[in-house]
Design an enzyme around this catalytic site. Structure first.
Site, PDB file in Angstrom:
ATOM      1  N   ASP A   1     -22.450 -19.685  19.190  1.00 40.58           N
ATOM      2  CA  ASP A   1     -22.753 -18.420  19.869  1.00 40.58           C
ATOM      3  C   ASP A   1     -24.107 -18.476  20.568  1.00 40.58           C
ATOM      4  OD1 ASP A   1     -24.179 -18.546  17.500  1.00 40.58           O
ATOM      5  OD2 ASP A   1     -23.253 -16.787  16.597  1.00 40.58           O
TER       6      ASP A   1
ATOM      7  N   ASP B   1     -22.523  -8.521   6.802  1.00 41.62           N
ATOM      8  CA  ASP B   1     -21.336  -7.670   6.987  1.00 41.62           C
ATOM      9  C   ASP B   1     -20.052  -8.493   7.116  1.00 41.62           C
ATOM     10  OD1 ASP B   1     -21.688  -8.824   9.473  1.00 41.62           O
ATOM     11  OD2 ASP B   1     -21.893  -6.935  10.570  1.00 41.62           O
TER      12      ASP B   1
ATOM     13  N   HIS C   1     -19.616 -11.148   9.135  1.00 43.38           N
ATOM     14  CA  HIS C   1     -19.325 -11.758  10.440  1.00 43.38           C
ATOM     15  C   HIS C   1     -19.505 -13.271  10.400  1.00 43.38           C
ATOM     16  CE1 HIS C   1     -23.760 -11.073  11.591  1.00 43.38           C
ATOM     17  NE2 HIS C   1     -23.588 -12.353  11.878  1.00 43.38           N
TER      18      HIS C   1
ATOM     19  N   GLU D   1     -18.344  -9.519  14.882  1.00 42.70           N
ATOM     20  CA  GLU D   1     -18.631  -8.402  13.989  1.00 42.70           C
ATOM     21  C   GLU D   1     -17.329  -7.800  13.450  1.00 42.70           C
ATOM     22  OE1 GLU D   1     -21.504  -8.004  12.987  1.00 42.70           O
ATOM     23  OE2 GLU D   1     -23.010  -7.508  14.503  1.00 42.70           O
TER      24      GLU D   1
HETATM   25  C1  GLP Z   1     -26.334 -14.798  12.959  1.00 40.68           C
HETATM   26  C2  GLP Z   1     -25.545 -15.979  13.490  1.00 40.68           C
HETATM   27  C3  GLP Z   1     -24.509 -16.458  12.483  1.00 40.68           C
HETATM   28  C4  GLP Z   1     -25.180 -16.631  11.132  1.00 40.68           C
HETATM   29  C5  GLP Z   1     -25.737 -15.315  10.664  1.00 40.68           C
HETATM   30  C6  GLP Z   1     -26.407 -15.419   9.307  1.00 40.68           C
HETATM   31  O1  GLP Z   1     -25.647 -13.618  13.111  1.00 40.68           O
HETATM   32  N1  GLP Z   1     -24.866 -15.675  14.718  1.00 40.68           N
HETATM   33  O2  GLP Z   1     -23.941 -17.662  12.932  1.00 40.68           O
HETATM   34  O3  GLP Z   1     -24.238 -17.108  10.213  1.00 40.68           O
HETATM   35  O4  GLP Z   1     -26.716 -14.901  11.601  1.00 40.68           O
HETATM   36  O5  GLP Z   1     -27.722 -15.859   9.448  1.00 40.68           O
HETATM   37  P1  GLP Z   1     -28.572 -16.484   8.292  1.00 40.68           P
HETATM   38  O6  GLP Z   1     -28.001 -17.823   8.043  1.00 40.68           O
HETATM   39  O7  GLP Z   1     -29.969 -16.571   8.833  1.00 40.68           O
HETATM   40  O8  GLP Z   1     -28.448 -15.576   7.134  1.00 40.68           O
END
Ligand code: GLP
Length: 259
Positions: free
Chosen positions: A65, A134, A136, A141
């Site tokens: 992404d 949440d 995702h 989302e």
């Molecule tokens: C963002 C990214 C996801 C990731 C999520 C969790 O939303 N787009 O790919 O999994 O954050 O982030 P973290 O690993 O910092 O908790």
């Protein structure tokens, strides 16, 4: 789903690096995620590159992404982040590190082209995933179609809040739009490797593993995939009720090592 519960995220990073290494040694296509969760795995892979001749020269990589509207030079684009945290420290060809184009004049067309480019490359062999609090994955989302393709999404205010830490803790600096591989796109990767650490992820992990398959928990779509490995620490696993089904299946080894 194979669920591996570990005491500490360092242990998870080593197991995840073992899995990814087996694909790297065959020059397979890697699906990379940003966020803090995979950083230990990336550091371990960088170490193996430096100390154990693990070469990424035959691999290519696709990111999940990207934020929409940030110039590629912005340090918080995922384009920059993955280079800073991982790919500039290994010997992968930089031109083979692909990511959605959040600056495209026609984002819808760019999203479809990105989806096609993954297919043209033969698909992703091993996809690393984190999970949002949440539920995702990527930036899909809740309410995202479980068959969605790469497209533009609007972030939920909670995700904007979660990610403000990368933007001087200032929510107004966080882009509200993103381009993300869809859940259908992610599901085409041949092996999904999802990591999660900390109590903040416990509810999402429980919904993903033990809840119904539902667009309200996009990660629950992984229940429909034929090859998923989930590695969580005890805090992220704390919402699971059926741990007798999980973990080291044979001779205290995860099944992929036992067989
Ligand atoms: C963002 C990214 C996801 C990731 C999520 C969790 O939303 N787009 O790919 O999994 O954050 O982030 P973290 O690993 O910092 O908790």
């Amino acid at each position: 789903m194979e669920i591996v519960i570990v005491q500490h995220k360092d242990e998870a990073a080593k197991i995840a690096a073992d899995i990814v290494e087996s694909y790297v040694r065959e020059g397979k296509t890697l699906g990379l995620a940003t966020g803090s969760t995979p950083l230990g795995t990336y550091q371990e892979l960088i170490r193996r590159h430096r100390e154990q001749d693990l070469s990424f020269r035959d691999c290519q990589a696709f990111l999940l992404d990207e934020y929409v509207g940030l110039p590629r030079s912005h340090e918080q684009t995922y384009y920059q982040t993955i280079r800073r945290e991982f790919t500039s420290h290994i010997d992968i060809d930089d031109a083979q590190v692909h990511s959605p184009d959040g600056t495209a004049e026609h984002p819808g067309e760019a999203a479809r082209a990105y989806d096609r480019s993954i297919g043209d490359a033969g698909g992703v062999d091993i996809q690393i995933l984190g999970i949002g609090s949440d539920g995702h994955i990527g930036f899909n989302e809740p309410t995202s179609s479980l068959q969605s393709r790469t497209r533009i999404k609007t972030l939920h205010p909670d995700t904007v809040r979660d990610n403000a830490r990368f933007f001087d803790d200032d929510e107004s600096k966080v882009p509200h739009h993103v381009m993300t591989q869809g859940i259908g796109t992610i599901g085409e990767a041949r092996h999904l490797l999802l990591l999660a650490f900390g109590e903040n992820k416990a509810e999402a992990i429980a919904a993903m593993v033990e809840g119904p398959v539902s667009a309200m928990c996009p990660a629950s779509a992984l229940q429909m995939h034929e090859h998923v490995t989930v590695i969580v620490d005890t805090a992220a696993a704390s919402g699971l009720k059926h741990t007798q089904y999980y973990n080291y299946a044979l001779e205290n080894k995860p099944t992929w090592q036992a067989f």
